[in-house]
Design a protein around this motif. Structure first.
Motif, mmCIF file in Angstrom:
data_model
loop_
_atom_site.group_PDB
_atom_site.id
_atom_site.type_symbol
_atom_site.label_atom_id
_atom_site.label_comp_id
_atom_site.label_asym_id
_atom_site.label_seq_id
_atom_site.Cartn_x
_atom_site.Cartn_y
_atom_site.Cartn_z
ATOM 1 N N GLU A 101 0.911 -1.024 -0.134
ATOM 2 C CA GLU A 101 0.322 0.176 0.101
ATOM 3 C C GLU A 101 0.878 1.026 -0.009
ATOM 4 O O GLU A 101 0.661 2.311 -0.035
ATOM 5 C CB GLU A 101 -1.107 -0.075 0.988
ATOM 6 C CG GLU A 101 -1.252 -0.918 1.688
ATOM 7 C CD GLU A 101 -0.588 -2.120 2.485
ATOM 8 O OE1 GLU A 101 -2.544 -2.436 3.575
ATOM 9 O OE2 GLU A 101 0.030 -2.714 2.165
ATOM 10 N N LEU A 102 2.286 0.909 0.173
ATOM 11 C CA LEU A 102 2.943 2.270 0.353
ATOM 12 C C LEU A 102 3.689 2.165 -0.896
ATOM 13 O O LEU A 102 3.732 3.686 -1.626
ATOM 14 C CB LEU A 102 3.568 2.090 1.815
ATOM 15 C CG LEU A 102 3.148 2.328 3.392
ATOM 16 C CD1 LEU A 102 4.443 2.351 4.557
ATOM 17 C CD2 LEU A 102 2.424 4.232 2.977
ATOM 18 N N ASP A 103 4.138 1.220 -0.825
ATOM 19 C CA ASP A 103 4.647 1.419 -2.675
ATOM 20 C C ASP A 103 3.598 1.792 -3.733
ATOM 21 O O ASP A 103 4.422 2.841 -4.831
ATOM 22 C CB ASP A 103 5.182 -0.197 -2.929
ATOM 23 C CG ASP A 103 6.459 -0.894 -2.223
ATOM 24 O OD1 ASP A 103 6.683 0.636 -1.201
ATOM 25 O OD2 ASP A 103 6.342 -1.722 -1.630
ATOM 26 N N ASN A 104 2.635 1.754 -3.524
ATOM 27 C CA ASN A 104 1.713 1.770 -5.335
ATOM 28 C C ASN A 104 1.031 3.382 -4.316
ATOM 29 O O ASN A 104 0.191 3.972 -5.394
ATOM 30 C CB ASN A 104 0.624 1.001 -4.554
ATOM 31 C CG ASN A 104 -0.564 0.508 -4.105
ATOM 32 O OD1 ASN A 104 -0.392 1.432 -2.660
ATOM 33 N ND2 ASN A 104 -0.749 -0.835 -4.023
ATOM 34 N N GLY A 105 1.549 4.130 -3.767
ATOM 35 C CA GLY A 105 0.797 5.190 -3.264
ATOM 36 C C GLY A 105 -0.632 5.742 -2.798
ATOM 37 O O GLY A 105 -1.207 6.249 -2.751
ATOM 38 N N GLU A 181 -2.444 13.708 3.327
ATOM 39 C CA GLU A 181 -0.713 14.974 2.487
ATOM 40 C C GLU A 181 0.384 14.545 2.616
ATOM 41 O O GLU A 181 1.201 15.041 2.664
ATOM 42 C CB GLU A 181 -1.930 16.355 2.531
ATOM 43 C CG GLU A 181 -2.862 16.512 2.287
ATOM 44 C CD GLU A 181 -2.886 16.548 0.396
ATOM 45 O OE1 GLU A 181 -2.205 16.903 0.043
ATOM 46 O OE2 GLU A 181 -3.966 15.481 0.123
ATOM 47 N N GLY A 182 0.459 14.102 4.130
ATOM 48 C CA GLY A 182 1.439 14.003 4.764
ATOM 49 C C GLY A 182 2.767 13.057 3.391
ATOM 50 O O GLY A 182 3.669 13.490 4.178
ATOM 51 N N PHE A 183 1.985 12.520 2.569
ATOM 52 C CA PHE A 183 2.971 12.306 1.982
ATOM 53 C C PHE A 183 4.003 12.701 0.957
ATOM 54 O O PHE A 183 4.668 12.804 0.843
ATOM 55 C CB PHE A 183 2.108 10.911 0.317
ATOM 56 C CG PHE A 183 1.467 11.391 -0.525
ATOM 57 C CD1 PHE A 183 2.116 12.938 -1.553
ATOM 58 C CD2 PHE A 183 0.485 11.938 -0.385
ATOM 59 C CE1 PHE A 183 1.779 13.629 -2.636
ATOM 60 C CE2 PHE A 183 -0.049 13.509 -1.320
ATOM 61 C CZ PHE A 183 0.654 14.332 -2.446
ATOM 62 N N ALA A 208 5.368 17.755 -4.643
ATOM 63 C CA ALA A 208 4.940 16.297 -4.577
ATOM 64 C C ALA A 208 3.624 16.119 -5.124
ATOM 65 O O ALA A 208 2.950 16.572 -4.840
ATOM 66 C CB ALA A 208 5.205 15.659 -3.313
ATOM 67 N N LYS A 209 3.554 15.784 -5.495
ATOM 68 C CA LYS A 209 2.539 15.345 -6.974
ATOM 69 C C LYS A 209 2.051 13.529 -6.231
ATOM 70 O O LYS A 209 2.037 12.554 -5.486
ATOM 71 C CB LYS A 209 2.752 15.045 -8.096
ATOM 72 C CG LYS A 209 3.068 15.758 -8.975
ATOM 73 C CD LYS A 209 2.770 17.437 -8.885
ATOM 74 C CE LYS A 209 2.944 19.083 -9.587
ATOM 75 N NZ LYS A 209 2.527 19.617 -9.119
ATOM 76 N N GLY A 210 0.107 13.417 -5.668
ATOM 77 C CA GLY A 210 -0.240 12.790 -5.586
ATOM 78 C C GLY A 210 -1.438 12.596 -6.356
ATOM 79 O O GLY A 210 -1.617 13.570 -7.265
#
Length: 210
Positions: A101-105, A181-183, A208-210
């Motif tokens: 889940e972290l690897d795929n954002g 949004e902490g990413f 930082a794009k999400g």
């Protein structure tokens, strides 16, 4: 205010030093037991004690969780119900193992923390500053170049509490939004560990794009 620490590594002990200077007391813990923290408690002084992670969680009015991400499942849940929890964790696959889940954002470290602590108020903070910088890059409140640290969280009251705490130890604070949004200030982003003021931090967060 009494602040509990689950984890007493570089970030934990440095934040503890700074909040003690700001007039608070601390309760330290680690995975090896309070007896291994005697030297640290002596260094921190009379406003510091050591206990188990369970008791640090129970005694702290605010609790700082500052352990490797792989240790998140061991963080006690029940004593943290209803409390503001500061999550300093970052994801390092080489240390923590790959988490899909972290690897795929699709989620973030602090959202995982909130999932583990569903009745706590998690605020992401102190993950984007080197431990030594917490002591050495604090600036007076009226300095236009005062370093700004980002936070993220889903609970407005909890974020206000954390903002007040961080400001008291010498930093401006920028609320980046919800936990997701902490990413924008996790390791590997432009804002990660950037020594910048508010205006520049906002610019870096936008990259930082999400």
């Amino acid at each position: 205010m009494k602040i509990g620490f689950i984890g007493s590594g570089n970030i934990g002990k440095t934040v503890a030093k700074c909040v003690i200077r700001a007039g608070h007391s601390v309760v330290m813990s680690n995975s090896r037991g309070p007896e291994t923290l005697s030297d640290l408690v002596e260094e921190l002084g009379p406003q510091a004690t050591a206990t188990t992670a369970e008791e640090a969680a129970r005694e702290g009015e605010i609790v700082v969780v500052t352990v490797p991400l792989f240790a998140l499942p061991k963080v006690p849940v029940e004593p943290l119900v209803g409390k503001t929890v500061i999550d300093t964790m970052n994801y390092y696959p080489q240390r923590d193992g790959h988490i899909q889940e972290l690897d795929n954002g699709s989620t973030t470290t602090s959202e995982l923390t909130a999932k583990h602590l569903p009745q706590s108020h998690v605020v992401k903070a102190f993950n984007s500053i080197y431990a030594a910088d917490i002591e050495t890059t604090a600036w007076p409140e009226d300095d236009p170049q005062r370093r700004t640290l980002p936070i993220a969280g889903d609970d407005a009251a909890a974020k206000r509490t954390v903002i007040d705490l961080i400001q008291s130890i010498g930093f401006d604070v920028y609320d980046a939004g919800t936990l997701h949004e902490g990413f924008r200030f996790e390791n590997g982003t432009p804002a990660y560990c950037a020594r910048v003021n508010r205006e520049k931090l906002v610019q870096l967060l936008e990259q930082a794009k999400g």
